[in-house]
Design a protein around this motif. Structure first.
Motif, PDB file in Angstrom:
ATOM      1  N   ALA A   6      61.646  44.197   4.049  1.00 51.11           N
ATOM      2  CA  ALA A   6      60.495  43.289   3.988  1.00 51.11           C
ATOM      3  C   ALA A   6      60.137  42.800   5.388  1.00 51.11           C
ATOM      4  O   ALA A   6      61.017  42.632   6.219  1.00 51.11           O
ATOM      5  CB  ALA A   6      60.829  42.091   3.100  1.00 51.11           C
ATOM      6  N   PRO A   7      58.808  42.565   5.676  1.00 48.06           N
ATOM      7  CA  PRO A   7      58.422  42.127   7.034  1.00 48.06           C
ATOM      8  C   PRO A   7      58.988  40.746   7.338  1.00 48.06           C
ATOM      9  O   PRO A   7      59.103  39.904   6.469  1.00 48.06           O
ATOM     10  CB  PRO A   7      56.884  42.086   6.977  1.00 48.06           C
ATOM     11  CG  PRO A   7      56.562  41.990   5.532  1.00 48.06           C
ATOM     12  CD  PRO A   7      57.650  42.690   4.804  1.00 48.06           C
ATOM     13  N   VAL A   8      59.335  40.534   8.593  1.00 45.09           N
ATOM     14  CA  VAL A   8      59.950  39.269   9.002  1.00 45.09           C
ATOM     15  C   VAL A   8      58.894  38.186   9.097  1.00 45.09           C
ATOM     16  O   VAL A   8      57.836  38.374   9.686  1.00 45.09           O
ATOM     17  CB  VAL A   8      60.637  39.447  10.376  1.00 45.09           C
ATOM     18  CG1 VAL A   8      61.275  38.146  10.825  1.00 45.09           C
ATOM     19  CG2 VAL A   8      61.690  40.547  10.271  1.00 45.09           C
ATOM     20  N   LYS A   9      59.155  37.015   8.474  1.00 42.28           N
ATOM     21  CA  LYS A   9      58.176  35.916   8.504  1.00 42.28           C
ATOM     22  C   LYS A   9      58.230  35.224   9.856  1.00 42.28           C
ATOM     23  O   LYS A   9      59.296  34.878  10.336  1.00 42.28           O
ATOM     24  CB  LYS A   9      58.499  34.903   7.399  1.00 42.28           C
ATOM     25  CG  LYS A   9      57.983  35.333   6.043  1.00 42.28           C
ATOM     26  CD  LYS A   9      57.985  34.194   5.030  1.00 42.28           C
ATOM     27  CE  LYS A   9      57.446  34.742   3.715  1.00 42.28           C
ATOM     28  NZ  LYS A   9      57.940  33.999   2.584  1.00 42.28           N
ATOM     29  N   VAL A  10      56.996  34.996  10.440  1.00 43.25           N
ATOM     30  CA  VAL A  10      56.947  34.346  11.760  1.00 43.25           C
ATOM     31  C   VAL A  10      56.739  32.851  11.580  1.00 43.25           C
ATOM     32  O   VAL A  10      55.866  32.417  10.853  1.00 43.25           O
ATOM     33  CB  VAL A  10      55.801  34.945  12.612  1.00 43.25           C
ATOM     34  CG1 VAL A  10      55.767  34.278  13.982  1.00 43.25           C
ATOM     35  CG2 VAL A  10      56.000  36.440  12.755  1.00 43.25           C
ATOM     36  N   LYS A  11      57.543  32.043  12.272  1.00 43.25           N
ATOM     37  CA  LYS A  11      57.412  30.582  12.152  1.00 43.25           C
ATOM     38  C   LYS A  11      56.233  30.112  13.017  1.00 43.25           C
ATOM     39  O   LYS A  11      56.152  30.467  14.195  1.00 43.25           O
ATOM     40  CB  LYS A  11      58.690  29.921  12.684  1.00 43.25           C
ATOM     41  CG  LYS A  11      59.569  29.349  11.617  1.00 43.25           C
ATOM     42  CD  LYS A  11      60.666  28.506  12.232  1.00 43.25           C
ATOM     43  CE  LYS A  11      61.490  27.872  11.141  1.00 43.25           C
ATOM     44  NZ  LYS A  11      62.652  27.197  11.693  1.00 43.25           N
ATOM     45  N   PRO A  12      55.310  29.251  12.445  1.00 44.74           N
ATOM     46  CA  PRO A  12      54.173  28.791  13.266  1.00 44.74           C
ATOM     47  C   PRO A  12      54.659  27.820  14.351  1.00 44.74           C
ATOM     48  O   PRO A  12      55.610  27.079  14.157  1.00 44.74           O
ATOM     49  CB  PRO A  12      53.272  28.082  12.260  1.00 44.74           C
ATOM     50  CG  PRO A  12      54.168  27.734  11.131  1.00 44.74           C
ATOM     51  CD  PRO A  12      55.257  28.751  11.102  1.00 44.74           C
ATOM     52  N   VAL A  13      53.942  27.817  15.514  1.00 43.16           N
ATOM     53  CA  VAL A  13      54.345  26.953  16.629  1.00 43.16           C
ATOM     54  C   VAL A  13      54.050  25.500  16.304  1.00 43.16           C
ATOM     55  O   VAL A  13      54.776  24.595  16.668  1.00 43.16           O
ATOM     56  CB  VAL A  13      53.606  27.392  17.919  1.00 43.16           C
ATOM     57  CG1 VAL A  13      53.928  26.459  19.068  1.00 43.16           C
ATOM     58  CG2 VAL A  13      54.002  28.815  18.272  1.00 43.16           C
ATOM     59  N   ILE A  14      52.918  25.279  15.572  1.00 40.32           N
ATOM     60  CA  ILE A  14      52.504  23.909  15.233  1.00 40.32           C
ATOM     61  C   ILE A  14      52.428  23.812  13.719  1.00 40.32           C
ATOM     62  O   ILE A  14      52.017  24.739  13.047  1.00 40.32           O
ATOM     63  CB  ILE A  14      51.151  23.595  15.920  1.00 40.32           C
ATOM     64  CG1 ILE A  14      50.803  22.119  15.768  1.00 40.32           C
ATOM     65  CG2 ILE A  14      50.043  24.465  15.363  1.00 40.32           C
ATOM     66  CD1 ILE A  14      49.635  21.716  16.625  1.00 40.32           C
ATOM     67  N   THR A  15      52.888  22.687  13.136  1.00 40.95           N
ATOM     68  CA  THR A  15      52.854  22.552  11.679  1.00 40.95           C
ATOM     69  C   THR A  15      51.445  22.182  11.229  1.00 40.95           C
ATOM     70  O   THR A  15      50.620  21.713  12.007  1.00 40.95           O
ATOM     71  CB  THR A  15      53.818  21.454  11.206  1.00 40.95           C
ATOM     72  OG1 THR A  15      53.418  20.228  11.807  1.00 40.95           O
ATOM     73  CG2 THR A  15      55.245  21.795  11.560  1.00 40.95           C
ATOM     74  N   LYS A  16      51.191  22.356   9.920  1.00 45.87           N
ATOM     75  CA  LYS A  16      49.850  22.127   9.362  1.00 45.87           C
ATOM     76  C   LYS A  16      49.427  20.659   9.522  1.00 45.87           C
ATOM     77  O   LYS A  16      48.291  20.350   9.846  1.00 45.87           O
ATOM     78  CB  LYS A  16      49.868  22.512   7.883  1.00 45.87           C
ATOM     79  CG  LYS A  16      48.529  22.983   7.352  1.00 45.87           C
ATOM     80  CD  LYS A  16      48.662  23.504   5.927  1.00 45.87           C
ATOM     81  CE  LYS A  16      47.310  24.010   5.452  1.00 45.87           C
ATOM     82  NZ  LYS A  16      47.369  24.513   4.080  1.00 45.87           N
ATOM     83  N   GLN A  17      50.396  19.756   9.247  1.00 46.37           N
ATOM     84  CA  GLN A  17      50.100  18.318   9.325  1.00 46.37           C
ATOM     85  C   GLN A  17      49.697  17.908  10.736  1.00 46.37           C
ATOM     86  O   GLN A  17      48.780  17.119  10.943  1.00 46.37           O
ATOM     87  CB  GLN A  17      51.339  17.527   8.858  1.00 46.37           C
ATOM     88  CG  GLN A  17      51.081  16.047   8.598  1.00 46.37           C
ATOM     89  CD  GLN A  17      49.983  15.817   7.607  1.00 46.37           C
ATOM     90  OE1 GLN A  17      49.876  16.498   6.585  1.00 46.37           O
ATOM     91  NE2 GLN A  17      49.106  14.878   7.896  1.00 46.37           N
ATOM     92  N   GLU A  18      50.362  18.472  11.701  1.00 45.51           N
ATOM     93  CA  GLU A  18      50.061  18.156  13.107  1.00 45.51           C
ATOM     94  C   GLU A  18      48.642  18.588  13.451  1.00 45.51           C
ATOM     95  O   GLU A  18      47.911  17.886  14.151  1.00 45.51           O
ATOM     96  CB  GLU A  18      51.041  18.867  14.046  1.00 45.51           C
ATOM     97  CG  GLU A  18      52.385  18.159  14.150  1.00 45.51           C
ATOM     98  CD  GLU A  18      53.400  18.946  14.951  1.00 45.51           C
ATOM     99  OE1 GLU A  18      53.485  20.183  14.800  1.00 45.51           O
ATOM    100  OE2 GLU A  18      54.133  18.333  15.741  1.00 45.51           O
TER     101      GLU A  18
END
Lengths: 336, 249
Positions: A293-305
């Motif tokens: 399965a493709p590796v999930k990339v963590k976002p640099v900035i969160t949605k709330q921010e």
């Protein structure tokens, strides 16, 4: 160095007790215990021990151009290595092969390819251009008599165990050889299972033994190998010199060979089935694995921010907006 | 010499470092340093003590030396070893004997107790003899003799009572060198246990050959198989194996 220097005492003893029992406690037509073990990671690597005699068979494949007049037949090649590891008397081979190793390779080749046991036509990829070349390397690691039978058992078990890569031919004629991760590898096409049974003749050729051990082999005056299958068909016979043997004796030997072939074939098939079960249980790479399965990339900035930032920028109050600009400016100044 | 004592009774491979020579300059240590004695399987390479065989490092309290206890099948001659050999041919005034080494050994025709040029045993190719090694050098052919050694009783070869000399009848089994050393150990129970079941005579060669004879040939078959199986069994296993084998007797 000599293979086995037998003293007169030993010869006399072996000869005298043969009336009742053989020196290792066997009867005339008894085989030593056979042990088959498979290599865990790869398919087609088998070690067979017949008593103390041990042989390892390794099967590998390659794509090659077929011979001119046999465009649809693949290759089935056997190579036997008799190194000093097998016994002190085997000198390092100066020329490529010694007589003994050539004989073993030839008999096994006749039994397996000559009799049609392994289908070479099924090894064709593109007629006249590409065929599979299956190569079986037999390494004798211990010679305690009857290397022929042991080597043959190892060869046929390895060929039954082995699976070659799957091949597909595209519409444009392009040939694709699939990796084992992409497509399941395919077993070889085996029609029947020949088993080599070696006989040893003593004295004037009237006394006959099956599966001679090291010291018995030294005493033999003649020997014969019969390759037979469970259906009672004779696939190959090899009698290279030695004491002349009566035709009735040879026919008896072929009948015994057919019986022994049955027992040994059952043993081979059971051990291969057990190995399949073991592989399934251990989830070993003998079957195709799904693509990871493709590796999930963590976002640099969160949605709330991100929402908070947008609110700050979209606010109506100019003062606050200027303040924000100052705030950001302060941030930049801080970084500097 | 600083020997790593934690390695004693552990398995080592060729090339493993066992100890190093400690160069001490202070005078008080010089007096305390005792020479370290080493035996087979260990050698001094420059400043390090290295294992040259695969085996377990042992310290013998009797001879006070470190050595490697290994097990191999290939026999390499050593002076004083008792060996079982097969006569291959007569060469001039000596016999050429196969004892399992790379080169065959030489046995002088008069190398028997009480033998002279006129009075000597008639040995033919194929005859078995029990002898001891007198010359063992990597550059020379090994030499053996059937003359009695310092410790053994001296009996003329004619009487047939001598320790060394021709072996009549019987059978020979091949075993590892470690096995033959074990059999020669006075603490070895195996021969006693077999002796409880049947009577036999045996000659153990340090070259991995054991000659066995008994009155009944079936007994010889049983004993030779018992010795072959006992190589890889522990004491309990040996007891069980012997009971099973001799049950049919």
């Amino acid at each position: 160095m000599d293979k086995c220097v037998l003293s007169t005492n030993e010869r006399a003893f072996i000869h005298d007790t043969l009336e009742q029992i053989r020196i290792d406690g066997r009867q005339q037509y008894d085989y030593r215990s056979v042990n088959i073990s498979f290599q865990q990671e790869k398919l087609g690597q088998v070690q067979v021990s017949l008593g103390k005699t041990k042989v390892i068979a390794v099967v590998s494949c390659d794509v090659a151009a077929p011979l001119g007049d046999r465009g649809t037949e693949g290759y089935l090649l056997f190579n036997t290595e008799l190194s000093p590891m097998a016994g002190q008397h085997y000198a390092k081979q100066r020329n490529a092969q010694s007589e003994a190793s050539i004989e073993i390779s030839r008999v096994i080749e006749r039994a397996l390819r000559g009799s049609g046991a392994i289908d070479t036509e099924a090894l064709c990829i593109v007629s006249g251009e590409k065929v599979w070349s299956i190569r079986v390397d037999l390494h004798v690691i211990d010679d305690h008599g009857n290397v022929m039978d042991c080597a043959h058992l190892a060869a046929i078990t390895a060929l039954l165990h082995y699976k070659r890569p799957e091949v597909t031919i595209g519409e444009d004629g392009k040939v694709t050889i699939h990796e084992t991760q992409d497509r399941d590898p395919v077993p070889l096409s085996v029609h029947h299972i020949p088993i080599c049974v070696s006989f040893g003749f003593l004295g004037d050729g009237t006394k006959c033994l099956i599966d001679p051990s090291l010291k018995e082999e030294e005493m033999l005056t003649g020997s014969m190998t019969v390759a037979a299958n469970t259906h009672g068909q004779i696939c190959a016979v090899q009698k290279g010199g030695g004491v002349p043997v009566h035709s009735s004796q040879i026919l008896t030997c072929t009948k015994i060979a057919a019986l022994k072939a049955k027992d040994l074939t059952d043993l081979i098939e059971t051990s291969i089935r057990n190995d399949e079960k073991q592989r399934k249980f251990n989830k070993l790479p003998a079957y195709a694995r799904p693509k990871e399965a493709p590796v999930k990339v963590k976002p640099v900035i969160t949605k709330q921010e991100l929402i908070d930032l947008n609110e700050m920028v979209d606010s109506d109050d100019e003062e606050e907006g200027e303040k924000d600009v100052v705030y950001l400016q302060e941030l930049f100044d801080q970084d500097v | 010499m600083d020997i790593d004592k934690s390695l004693i009774n552990t398995s080592l491979l060729p090339g493993d470092i066992v100890g190093t020579v400690v160069q001490s300059t202070s005078t008080e240590n010089e007096g305390k340093q005792q020479p370290v004695r080493i035996g087979p399987g260990l050698t001094l390479l420059d400043d390090t003590l290295v294992a040259v065989k695969a085996g377990k490092l042992r310290y013998d309290t009797l001879t006070k030396r470190y050595f490697l206890e290994n097990n191999q099948k290939r026999y390499i001659c050593a002076v004083g070893d008792m060996v079982v050999g097969t006569i291959k041919e007569t060469v001039g005034e000596s016999f050429r004997v196969d004892i399992g080494t790379a080169h065959s050994a030489l046995l002088d025709v008069t190398g028997f107790d009480g033998a002279s040029r006129r009075n000597r045993p008639d040995l033919f190719p194929g005859d078995l003899i029990y002898a001891r090694v007198t010359v063992a050098n990597k550059d020379l052919e090994p030499e053996i003799t059937c003359l009695s050694s310092q410790g053994t009783a001296r009996r003329d070869w004619i009487t047939g009572q001598s320790v060394f000399g021709p072996l009549k009848h019987g059978f020979v089994i091949n075993c590892s060198l470690g096995m033959s050393r074990r059999l020669l150990d006075p603490n070895c129970e195996l021969f006693k246990q077999i002796g409880d079941k049947c009577s036999f005579e045996a000659a153990v060669g340090m070259n991995g050959r054991v000659w066995i004879t008994s009155e009944d040939s079936r007994d010889i078959v049983l004993i030779s198989n018992a010795l072959e199986y006992s190589q890889h069994l522990d004491d309990q296993g040996i007891e069980k194996m012997l009971n099973t084998l001799f049950k049919s007797r």
